[in-house]
Scaffold this motif. Structure first.
Motif, PDB file in Angstrom:
ATOM      1  N   UNK A   1       0.823  -1.275   0.051  1.00  0.00           N
ATOM      2  CA  UNK A   1       0.129  -0.034   0.106  1.00  0.00           C
ATOM      3  C   UNK A   1       0.981   1.267   0.108  1.00  0.00           C
ATOM      4  N   UNK A   2       0.483   2.219  -0.841  1.00  0.00           N
ATOM      5  CA  UNK A   2       1.313   3.492  -0.702  1.00  0.00           C
ATOM      6  C   UNK A   2       0.557   4.283  -0.071  1.00  0.00           C
ATOM      7  N   UNK A   3       0.839   4.798   1.185  1.00  0.00           N
ATOM      8  CA  UNK A   3      -0.105   5.271   2.012  1.00  0.00           C
ATOM      9  C   UNK A   3      -0.024   7.150   1.699  1.00  0.00           C
ATOM     10  N   UNK A   4       0.962   7.654   1.223  1.00  0.00           N
ATOM     11  CA  UNK A   4       0.781   9.012   0.826  1.00  0.00           C
ATOM     12  C   UNK A   4       1.147   9.763   2.325  1.00  0.00           C
ATOM     13  N   UNK A   5       0.622  11.020   2.529  1.00  0.00           N
ATOM     14  CA  UNK A   5       0.941  11.875   3.508  1.00  0.00           C
ATOM     15  C   UNK A   5       0.041  11.753   4.608  1.00  0.00           C
ATOM     16  N   UNK A   6      -1.371  11.107   4.525  1.00  0.00           N
ATOM     17  CA  UNK A   6      -2.211  11.147   5.708  1.00  0.00           C
ATOM     18  C   UNK A   6      -3.134   9.606   5.420  1.00  0.00           C
ATOM     19  N   UNK A   7      -3.170   8.935   6.436  1.00  0.00           N
ATOM     20  CA  UNK A   7      -3.721   7.377   5.981  1.00  0.00           C
ATOM     21  C   UNK A   7      -4.647   7.291   7.026  1.00  0.00           C
ATOM     22  N   UNK A   8      -5.385   6.267   6.682  1.00  0.00           N
ATOM     23  CA  UNK A   8      -6.477   5.676   7.980  1.00  0.00           C
ATOM     24  C   UNK A   8      -5.832   4.415   8.095  1.00  0.00           C
ATOM     25  N   UNK A   9      -5.844   3.979   9.407  1.00  0.00           N
ATOM     26  CA  UNK A   9      -5.255   2.885   9.976  1.00  0.00           C
ATOM     27  C   UNK A   9      -6.397   1.747   9.902  1.00  0.00           C
ATOM     28  N   UNK A  10      -7.400   2.235  10.531  1.00  0.00           N
ATOM     29  CA  UNK A  10      -8.500   1.122  10.581  1.00  0.00           C
ATOM     30  C   UNK A  10      -9.638   2.058  10.996  1.00  0.00           C
TER      31      UNK A  10
ATOM     32  N   UNK B   1       2.463  12.094   8.139  1.00  0.00           N
ATOM     33  CA  UNK B   1       3.649  12.233   8.236  1.00  0.00           C
ATOM     34  C   UNK B   1       3.817  13.755   8.822  1.00  0.00           C
ATOM     35  N   UNK B   2       2.760  14.434   9.203  1.00  0.00           N
ATOM     36  CA  UNK B   2       2.701  15.567   9.869  1.00  0.00           C
ATOM     37  C   UNK B   2       1.335  16.026  10.431  1.00  0.00           C
TER      38      UNK B   2
END
Ligand code: ADA
Length: 584
Positions: A161-170, A192-193
């Protein structure tokens, strides 16, 4: 393994299924392996292996135990975090990217992630060392004496998975009320920030149900919101209505952001339903359900634990044809693809953490306890949203009659309740007469083999009554549901004779008919039955076990290992259908 729906629209997900380079290294210590020097050129045809797949279910490596190396290339498209998911890796592994060890994992049947950060952009070499040897230090959840064959390999599959700069874990969804239908959604996110002002939107079956602009200060956190879903139809075994919930988080890109925008989405399929234990009843949405079904091992001679979608589907079709509404996932978490099908078919599932006849030796060992706790975390995280799962279970037939084991039972059951307060918890007990942990569970579940180990079929009614009397009387558990979580007889497929003796198909019919007749006709003490078992399975190669296992199989299935019905299939089907109809 393939799900019934796509989980992400925005995130780039690469399915890593296919043939991987492979080397069987055998008796090698993983700590001594230099992964960059491995050779993947074995001329005997074992230089490649299928993912998902179990290498020791193939003819070339049948029955072999040892270390194996899987290799393939992956594309890390930009510098933003990536996450590698591996599923059902049996039963220990170490993950390397470009020669760097990133993590170890112990325990099959669950999904886990390896984080990729600060990597070089471009193609990278992924190597996974997989070990199917028994080693209680490295892999305390898989022990040779268990009564099933532990296959090795990457059985569940792999995704990048490429997550990008903000992601949903669950996203965990809980039904708070059925009238009006009300959901609680718990979103765990990372980034990431600090993400600043972020739009959260939630749709149900494509219709907008919730939106809010949030201030996400940290780089990880949890957002919990509750809302009504007035038009949603409820899930039940008779009417397994499902709804697609889609969560989006969107945040404006900031200066200096690399790669894709700071946004992510996650789709999860849910069923609105409330499971409760009320006195001796198990209730779904307020209605008592009688659980009729089977224990199911996820095993097949040709595929090991890597059951293809086609076989999962055929298992569900047979279970429905049999009139079952219940599957106990013995003795480990079932594959998400299979659970998707159970959600759709209205099959109620008891999802169980790996465990088999543990004594105080394991249950007082902090290393074992830690491995169990970690595995339970993974089991619940992967399966929380499946409406079909109505019960969590642990520690099949372990020493729940030994006071020294009680703290371990208490701790693991507490852990389950902490992770999920919405489902009842239990364990399958084979010591109902001197158990000391029954007070810790919501449902009493007993495994017993009257008519098979020891006694005769004629004594089954008496023995089942004795169990109920003990649970209600001296054990003081008359205010809880009681399930027979295992009972059965071995029958060798096609073996019939006029004596109808043990191991014939006729004996299995006689035993199961007696059990069903006695448990449910004119009695309502038993809230459920899980026959041991749905299909025959290859047994452990440990000598003391195999001697009681003709053909090297546990032959108590109502279908054999290739899912061919035995005589008992029709007998159980008749009995289950008659019971279901008498309920109408
Ligand atoms: C048990 C156990 C099962 C299986 C069964 C049998 O009690 O829980 O895994 O071994 O007995 O077939 O004897």
């Amino acid at each position: 393994m393939p799900r019934r729906y796509r989980e992400h629209d925005q995130r780039v997900v690469t399915d890593l299924s296919g043939m991987w380079d492979f080397a069987f290294l055998g008796e090698v210590d993983p700590d001594t392996v230099s992964v960059t020097e491995l050779r993947f050129d074995d001329p005997a045809g074992t230089y490649m292996a299928a993912v998902p797949g179990c290498f020791d279910a193939t003819p070339a490596l049948a029955g072999r135990r040892g270390l194996a190396a899987y290799r393939r290339r992956i594309l890390l498209a930009d510098a933003t975090p990536h996450r590698l998911f591996l599923e059902g890796v049996h039963h220990w592994c170490r993950v390397f990217v470009d020669g760097q060890p990133l993590r170890d994992h112990a325990g099959g049947f669950t999904r886990f992630a390896t984080e990729l950060r600060g990597h070089q952009v471009g193609e990278a070499e992924l190597v996974v060392l997989v070990d199917n040897r028994f080693d209680s230090e490295r892999s305390p959840l898989h022990l040779e004496y268990f009564d099933w064959y532990h296959f090795g390999g990457i059985a569940g599959g792999a995704e990048l998975h490429r997550l990008g700069n903000l992601w949903i874990d669950s996203v965990q969804v809980t039904t708070i009320s059925i009238s009006p239908p009300t959901l609680q959604v718990r979103i765990a996110y990372g980034g990431v920030r600090p993400a600043g002002a972020t739009a959260l939107t939630i749709t149900l079956d494509g219709r907008h149900v919730f939106s809010e602009t949030l201030k996400l200060d940290g780089v990880e956190g949890v957002v919990e919101r509750t809302f009504e879903a007035p038009d949603a139809a409820l899930w039940s075994p008779e009417a397994p209505n499902l709804h697609m919930l889609h969560v989006r988080l969107e945040n404006e890109p900031m200066e200096g952001d690399e790669g894709p925008p700071a946004s992510d989405d996650l789709r999860t399929r849910i069923g609105l339903r409330i499971v409760e234990v009320c006195g001796q009843e198990i209730r779904i949405n307020g209605t008592a359900v009688r659980l009729l079904g089977f224990n199911r091992h996820a095993a097949h001679p040709q595929f090991g634990h890597a059951i293809p979608a086609m076989v999962q589907l055929s298992d569900v079709q047979q279970l429905r044809d049999l009139g079952a509404n219940f599957v106990r996932g013995s003795h480990y978490p079932q594959d998400p693809g299979f659970l998707d099908l159970c959600d759709e078919a209205g099959l109620c599932v008891w999802s169980e953490a790996i465990g088999w006849q543990h004594t105080a030796l394991h249950l007082t060992d902090p290393h074992f306890a830690g491995a169990q706790a970690h595995h339970i975390d993974e089991m619940v995280a992967a399966a929380y949203n499946h409406p079909s799962i109505i019960i969590w279970g642990i520690l099949n037939e372990s020493h729940s009659h030994d006071p020294a084991c009680r703290p371990a039972y208490a701790a693991l059951l507490d852990k389950l309740r902490e992770l999920d307060a919405s489902r009842p918890v239990t364990y399958a007990c084979n010591h109902p007469f001197d158990d000391v942990c029954f007070d810790l569970v919501d449902i009493i579940a007993v495994n017993c083999y009257p008519g098979w180990y020891g006694s005769e079929i004629a004594l089954i009614p008496e023995e089942l009554d004795r169990i109920a009397a003990q649970v209600d009387g001296p054990q003081g558990q008359s205010d809880k549901p009681l399930i027979i979580s295992e009972i059965g007889a071995g029958a060798i497929y096609g073996w019939r004779d006029w004596h109808g003796a043990r191991w014939t198909e006729q004996y299995q019919v006689a035993l199961l008919e007696t059990v069903i007749q006695h448990l449910f006709r004119d009695r309502d003490r038993y809230a459920g039955l899980a026959i041991w078992q749905f299909c025959d399975i290859r047994a452990s190669e440990a000598v003391q076990k195999i001697l009681g296992r003709p053909r090297g199989f546990n032959n108590k299935g109502v279908v054999d290992e290739y899912r061919r019905p035995k005589l008992a299939y029709e007998a159980v089907k008749r009995a289950f259908h008659a019971l279901n109809e008498s309920e109408l």
